[in-house]
Design an enzyme around this catalytic site. Structure first.
Site, PDB file in Angstrom:
ATOM      1  CB  SER A   1      30.505  75.440  48.677  1.00  0.00           C
ATOM      2  OG  SER A   1      31.634  76.055  48.797  1.00  0.00           O
TER       3      SER A   1
ATOM      4  CE1 TYR B   1      29.173  79.318  45.633  1.00  0.00           C
ATOM      5  CE2 TYR B   1      30.369  79.292  47.693  1.00  0.00           C
ATOM      6  CZ  TYR B   1      29.973  78.705  46.395  1.00  0.00           C
ATOM      7  OH  TYR B   1      30.677  77.444  46.015  1.00  0.00           O
TER       8      TYR B   1
END
Length: 264
Positions: A141, A154
């Site tokens: 990401s 995350y």
């Protein structure tokens, strides 16, 4: 590695980018083993694909190591040798600061986003190394290189995926296995709902939607990067811009993101 006539495993194949990767791979002439936690999502993907025996569906929780270790044999029984693995499945955390995040959410981030990728990679890497050519792509990401307040764990898990993949790139450099780390920006998917944290109002607004990349376009960029054997596959203008900004001015880029997030 050209993807036509190859067999590729895709995790998270029941929705979002994973579904679009499955559909795009099939359109290129590949055979696909779609892995997901939810049968309903896999069935929807299969209905859209209409690919017959070129697509197989496999229910598995990637954080369950025993379930993952059973996948290579099950997929080989359907398609023969596996040429590619795209570790796409992942979830995001509730939008709260680390001090407010409970241990259950922390453990879930690590179990699915990091350990899930590790489990799948360990399970399939021997098969990939045995092929004349193969490819491993792990989806991290832009949150894996740029910290976002409210997504600390995350980001930590995805940063682990990024560095793991870069290490694998080095370790496999003298083999026939290509390695890519995919770093998407904001993509138009149902990841919030699929992560069990609901939808934020901003995610549903037309203005927010206009700033996100459609999932089919994200899949196209990812597959093009795999076929070009790129180490870093940046998906979206935001990911590309922030990657450059982070490398040039890390502290200023963190403050920039902090201010942007504080306005939401």
């Amino acid at each position: 590695m050209k993807l036509d006539e190859k067999t590729v495993v895709v995790t998270g194949g029941g929705s979002g980018i994973g579904r679009e990767l499955v559909l795009a791979l099939l359109a290129k002439g590949a055979r696909v083993a779609a892995v997901d936690l939810r049968q309903e999502g896999l069935n929807e993907t299969a209905a859209l694909a209409r690919a017959g025996d070129r697509l197989s569906l496999h229910i598995a929780d990637i954080s369950d190591r025993d379930a993952v270790l059973a996948l290579p044999a099950a997929i080989a029984a359907r398609h023969g040798a596996v040429d590619g693995l795209i570790n796409n499945a992942g979830i995001i955390q509730p939008f709260v600061h680390f001090s407010e995040l409970d241990f259950a959410a922390i453990d879930r981030m690590v179990a699915i986003n990091l350990m899930g990728t590790i489990n799948m990679t360990k399970a399939f890497l021997p098969a990939l190394k045995a092929r004349p050519e193969a490819h491993l792509a792990n989806v991290a990401s832009m949150g894996g290189f740029m910290p976002f307040p409210g997504q600390s764990m995350y980001g930590a898990a995805k940063a682990g995926v990024k560095l793991l993949t870069e290490a694998l790139y080095a370790e496999l450099a003298e083999t026939k296995v290509g390695v890519s780390v995919v770093m998407p920006g904001a993509i138009r998917t149902q990841i919030m709902a699929n992560s069990g944290i609901g939808d934020r109002a901003m995610a549903e607004s037309p203005e927010a939607a206009s700033r996100t990349l459609p999932a089919p376009e994200a899949a196209r960029i990812i597959l093009a990067g795999i076929e070009a054997n790129r180490l870093h596959i940046l998906v979206g203008k935001d990911a590309n811009m922030l990657f450059k900004l982070w490398r040039l001015m890390p502290e200023k880029s963190i403050r920039f993101i902090q201010k942007q997030m504080a306005r939401r």
